[in-house]
Design a protein around this motif. Structure first.
Motif, PDB file in Angstrom:
ATOM      1  N   GLY A   1       3.899   0.486   2.427  1.00  0.00           N
ATOM      2  CA  GLY A   1       3.868  -0.657   3.336  1.00  0.00           C
ATOM      3  C   GLY A   1       4.289  -0.331   4.747  1.00  0.00           C
ATOM      4  O   GLY A   1       4.862  -1.171   5.430  1.00  0.00           O
ATOM      5  N   GLY A   2       4.044   0.882   5.191  1.00  0.00           N
ATOM      6  CA  GLY A   2       4.395   1.287   6.554  1.00  0.00           C
ATOM      7  C   GLY A   2       5.738   1.963   6.703  1.00  0.00           C
ATOM      8  O   GLY A   2       6.103   2.379   7.797  1.00  0.00           O
ATOM      9  N   ASP A   3       6.506   2.077   5.608  1.00  0.00           N
ATOM     10  CA  ASP A   3       7.818   2.730   5.658  1.00  0.00           C
ATOM     11  C   ASP A   3       7.795   4.023   4.851  1.00  0.00           C
ATOM     12  O   ASP A   3       7.324   4.037   3.711  1.00  0.00           O
ATOM     13  CB  ASP A   3       8.899   1.820   5.066  1.00  0.00           C
TER      14      ASP A   3
ATOM     15  N   ALA B   1       0.834  -1.191   0.000  1.00  0.00           N
ATOM     16  CA  ALA B   1       0.000   0.000   0.000  1.00  0.00           C
ATOM     17  C   ALA B   1       0.873   1.245   0.000  1.00  0.00           C
ATOM     18  O   ALA B   1       1.857   1.327   0.722  1.00  0.00           O
ATOM     19  CB  ALA B   1      -0.921  -0.005   1.207  1.00  0.00           C
ATOM     20  N   LEU B   2       0.523   2.196  -0.848  1.00  0.00           N
ATOM     21  CA  LEU B   2       1.257   3.462  -0.946  1.00  0.00           C
ATOM     22  C   LEU B   2       0.331   4.565  -0.476  1.00  0.00           C
ATOM     23  O   LEU B   2      -0.820   4.635  -0.912  1.00  0.00           O
ATOM     24  CB  LEU B   2       1.683   3.708  -2.398  1.00  0.00           C
ATOM     25  N   SER B   3       0.835   5.426   0.385  1.00  0.00           N
ATOM     26  CA  SER B   3       0.057   6.538   0.903  1.00  0.00           C
ATOM     27  C   SER B   3       0.883   7.808   0.820  1.00  0.00           C
ATOM     28  O   SER B   3       2.043   7.808   1.228  1.00  0.00           O
ATOM     29  CB  SER B   3      -0.328   6.257   2.361  1.00  0.00           C
ATOM     30  N   VAL B   4       0.299   8.869   0.282  1.00  0.00           N
ATOM     31  CA  VAL B   4       0.914  10.197   0.298  1.00  0.00           C
ATOM     32  C   VAL B   4       0.126  10.980   1.329  1.00  0.00           C
ATOM     33  O   VAL B   4      -1.086  11.146   1.191  1.00  0.00           O
ATOM     34  CB  VAL B   4       0.845  10.879  -1.081  1.00  0.00           C
ATOM     35  N   ARG B   5       0.821  11.457   2.357  1.00  0.00           N
ATOM     36  CA  ARG B   5       0.114  12.093   3.468  1.00  0.00           C
ATOM     37  C   ARG B   5       0.970  13.170   4.118  1.00  0.00           C
ATOM     38  O   ARG B   5       2.193  13.170   3.976  1.00  0.00           O
ATOM     39  CB  ARG B   5      -0.271  11.039   4.503  1.00  0.00           C
ATOM     40  N   PRO B   6       0.313  14.069   4.862  1.00  0.00           N
ATOM     41  CA  PRO B   6       1.095  15.042   5.635  1.00  0.00           C
ATOM     42  C   PRO B   6       1.946  14.298   6.670  1.00  0.00           C
ATOM     43  O   PRO B   6       1.511  13.301   7.252  1.00  0.00           O
ATOM     44  CB  PRO B   6       0.034  15.899   6.327  1.00  0.00           C
TER      45      PRO B   6
ATOM     46  N   GLU C   1      16.589   2.799  -3.033  1.00  0.00           N
ATOM     47  CA  GLU C   1      15.956   1.544  -3.448  1.00  0.00           C
ATOM     48  C   GLU C   1      14.505   1.713  -3.912  1.00  0.00           C
ATOM     49  O   GLU C   1      13.908   0.770  -4.444  1.00  0.00           O
ATOM     50  CB  GLU C   1      16.042   0.491  -2.324  1.00  0.00           C
ATOM     51  N   HIS C   2      13.957   2.912  -3.760  1.00  0.00           N
ATOM     52  CA  HIS C   2      12.573   3.181  -4.184  1.00  0.00           C
ATOM     53  C   HIS C   2      12.498   4.183  -5.333  1.00  0.00           C
ATOM     54  O   HIS C   2      11.401   4.577  -5.743  1.00  0.00           O
ATOM     55  CB  HIS C   2      11.747   3.679  -2.997  1.00  0.00           C
ATOM     56  N   ARG C   3      13.640   4.599  -5.848  1.00  0.00           N
ATOM     57  CA  ARG C   3      13.651   5.586  -6.933  1.00  0.00           C
ATOM     58  C   ARG C   3      13.123   4.978  -8.227  1.00  0.00           C
ATOM     59  O   ARG C   3      13.228   3.773  -8.451  1.00  0.00           O
ATOM     60  CB  ARG C   3      15.062   6.140  -7.136  1.00  0.00           C
ATOM     61  N   GLY C   4      12.563   5.838  -9.059  1.00  0.00           N
ATOM     62  CA  GLY C   4      12.060   5.408 -10.357  1.00  0.00           C
ATOM     63  C   GLY C   4      10.626   4.925 -10.332  1.00  0.00           C
ATOM     64  O   GLY C   4      10.083   4.541 -11.367  1.00  0.00           O
ATOM     65  N   ALA C   5       9.985   4.946  -9.171  1.00  0.00           N
ATOM     66  CA  ALA C   5       8.599   4.483  -9.053  1.00  0.00           C
ATOM     67  C   ALA C   5       7.609   5.634  -8.924  1.00  0.00           C
ATOM     68  O   ALA C   5       6.422   5.409  -8.717  1.00  0.00           O
ATOM     69  CB  ALA C   5       8.463   3.535  -7.857  1.00  0.00           C
ATOM     70  N   GLY C   6       8.104   6.878  -9.010  1.00  0.00           N
ATOM     71  CA  GLY C   6       7.215   8.031  -8.936  1.00  0.00           C
ATOM     72  C   GLY C   6       6.930   8.538  -7.534  1.00  0.00           C
ATOM     73  O   GLY C   6       6.090   9.428  -7.354  1.00  0.00           O
ATOM     74  N   HIS C   7       7.627   8.015  -6.537  1.00  0.00           N
ATOM     75  CA  HIS C   7       7.355   8.435  -5.160  1.00  0.00           C
ATOM     76  C   HIS C   7       7.748   9.888  -4.912  1.00  0.00           C
ATOM     77  O   HIS C   7       7.024  10.631  -4.255  1.00  0.00           O
ATOM     78  CB  HIS C   7       8.064   7.516  -4.168  1.00  0.00           C
ATOM     79  N   GLY C   8       8.913  10.302  -5.427  1.00  0.00           N
ATOM     80  CA  GLY C   8       9.327  11.697  -5.277  1.00  0.00           C
ATOM     81  C   GLY C   8       8.361  12.628  -5.977  1.00  0.00           C
ATOM     82  O   GLY C   8       8.000  13.684  -5.449  1.00  0.00           O
TER      83      GLY C   8
ATOM     84  N   THR D   1       3.874  13.567  10.183  1.00  0.00           N
ATOM     85  CA  THR D   1       3.533  13.716  11.596  1.00  0.00           C
ATOM     86  C   THR D   1       4.824  13.709  12.416  1.00  0.00           C
ATOM     87  O   THR D   1       5.906  13.454  11.890  1.00  0.00           O
ATOM     88  CB  THR D   1       2.629  12.559  12.071  1.00  0.00           C
ATOM     89  N   LEU D   2       4.678  13.933  13.697  1.00  0.00           N
ATOM     90  CA  LEU D   2       5.848  13.866  14.585  1.00  0.00           C
ATOM     91  C   LEU D   2       6.525  12.503  14.517  1.00  0.00           C
ATOM     92  O   LEU D   2       7.741  12.408  14.653  1.00  0.00           O
ATOM     93  CB  LEU D   2       5.450  14.186  16.023  1.00  0.00           C
ATOM     94  N   ASP D   3       5.752  11.452  14.272  1.00  0.00           N
ATOM     95  CA  ASP D   3       6.333  10.113  14.169  1.00  0.00           C
ATOM     96  C   ASP D   3       7.254   9.961  12.963  1.00  0.00           C
ATOM     97  O   ASP D   3       8.030   9.009  12.900  1.00  0.00           O
ATOM     98  CB  ASP D   3       5.221   9.061  14.086  1.00  0.00           C
ATOM     99  N   ASP D   4       7.159  10.877  11.994  1.00  0.00           N
ATOM    100  CA  ASP D   4       7.958  10.800  10.774  1.00  0.00           C
ATOM    101  C   ASP D   4       9.261  11.599  10.833  1.00  0.00           C
ATOM    102  O   ASP D   4      10.038  11.585   9.874  1.00  0.00           O
ATOM    103  CB  ASP D   4       7.141  11.319   9.580  1.00  0.00           C
ATOM    104  N   VAL D   5       9.521  12.291  11.923  1.00  0.00           N
ATOM    105  CA  VAL D   5      10.668  13.201  11.995  1.00  0.00           C
ATOM    106  C   VAL D   5      11.982  12.494  11.695  1.00  0.00           C
ATOM    107  O   VAL D   5      12.790  12.982  10.902  1.00  0.00           O
ATOM    108  CB  VAL D   5      10.702  13.947  13.346  1.00  0.00           C
ATOM    109  N   SER D   6      12.223  11.333  12.287  1.00  0.00           N
ATOM    110  CA  SER D   6      13.506  10.660  12.032  1.00  0.00           C
ATOM    111  C   SER D   6      13.614  10.234  10.566  1.00  0.00           C
ATOM    112  O   SER D   6      14.699  10.315   9.981  1.00  0.00           O
ATOM    113  CB  SER D   6      13.711   9.475  12.973  1.00  0.00           C
ATOM    114  N   ALA D   7      12.525   9.823   9.954  1.00  0.00           N
ATOM    115  CA  ALA D   7      12.545   9.465   8.532  1.00  0.00           C
ATOM    116  C   ALA D   7      12.799  10.700   7.673  1.00  0.00           C
ATOM    117  O   ALA D   7      13.520  10.620   6.669  1.00  0.00           O
ATOM    118  CB  ALA D   7      11.233   8.797   8.130  1.00  0.00           C
ATOM    119  N   LEU D   8      12.249  11.836   8.048  1.00  0.00           N
ATOM    120  CA  LEU D   8      12.478  13.073   7.302  1.00  0.00           C
ATOM    121  C   LEU D   8      13.951  13.474   7.351  1.00  0.00           C
ATOM    122  O   LEU D   8      14.525  13.893   6.340  1.00  0.00           O
ATOM    123  CB  LEU D   8      11.593  14.201   7.844  1.00  0.00           C
ATOM    124  N   VAL D   9      14.551  13.322   8.514  1.00  0.00           N
ATOM    125  CA  VAL D   9      15.980  13.651   8.647  1.00  0.00           C
ATOM    126  C   VAL D   9      16.823  12.669   7.836  1.00  0.00           C
ATOM    127  O   VAL D   9      17.767  13.070   7.155  1.00  0.00           O
ATOM    128  CB  VAL D   9      16.408  13.685  10.126  1.00  0.00           C
TER     129      VAL D   9
END
Length: 166
Positions: A69-71, A9-14, A105-112, A16-24
């Motif tokens: 998928g949760g990442d 599952a792919l989700s584009v979303r705002p 490892e996720h490049r080329g799939a349109g995620h960016g 959250t605070l839980d995402d801070v380490s992933a953003l960094v």
């Protein structure tokens, strides 16, 4: 927005605070891809954690992630700037787009592109009339498809040394 892809599952979303380490981590990856030095140093990463944590719920910042998928695998950031009005930006407000990055490892799939599109939709909804960004050669065509053009006046930068006060 939620769709089903080959990797789950792919989700584009705002963000959250839980995402801070992933953003960094994505910001570090962006700098790594740009060939910046000292990408893995803690001081800037600690400051980035604080920066994202303070701004993730601020309405003048549109911070979006792509979750597969949760990442968190991609992100993009928009920051509304209050500038003096000009002929090309009569209201004086514009948005600076940054941190558009996808894990290798996720490049080329349109995620960016999906994260970038979310920032652009947020900026339009906010009523901002102009957007600006700094593009790498690898990302340039994504932005050109959205109408971005090279500016006659390229960005210039200077590192400012802190002055001592007596």
């Amino acid at each position: 927005m939620r769709v089903r892809g080959d990797t789950g599952a792919l989700s584009v979303r705002p963000a959250t605070l839980d995402d801070v380490s992933a953003l960094v981590a994505l910001r570090a990856e962006m700098f790594r891809a740009m060939g910046a030095g000292d990408v893995d140093s803690r001081p800037w990463q600690d400051s980035a954690c604080t920066w994202f944590a303070v701004r993730v719920e601020d309405p003048d910042y549109g911070i979006f992630v792509v979750d597969v998928g949760g990442d968190v695998v991609a992100a993009a950031v928009g920051a509304i700037r209050d500038s003096a009005p000009s002929p090309t930006c009569p209201a004086g407000r514009d948005v600076l787009i940054s941190n558009v990055c996808t894990l290798p490892e996720h490049r080329g799939a349109g995620h960016g592109s999906a994260a970038f599109a979310a920032v652009m939709a947020w900026a339009r909804k906010a009523g901002v009339g102009r957007a600006e960004l700094m593009a790498t050669d690898g990302g340039r065509r994504i932005y050109e498809r959205e109408g971005f053009e090279l500016n006659r006046f390229p960005a210039m930068r200077a590192t400012l040394k802190r002055t001592r006060t007596v």
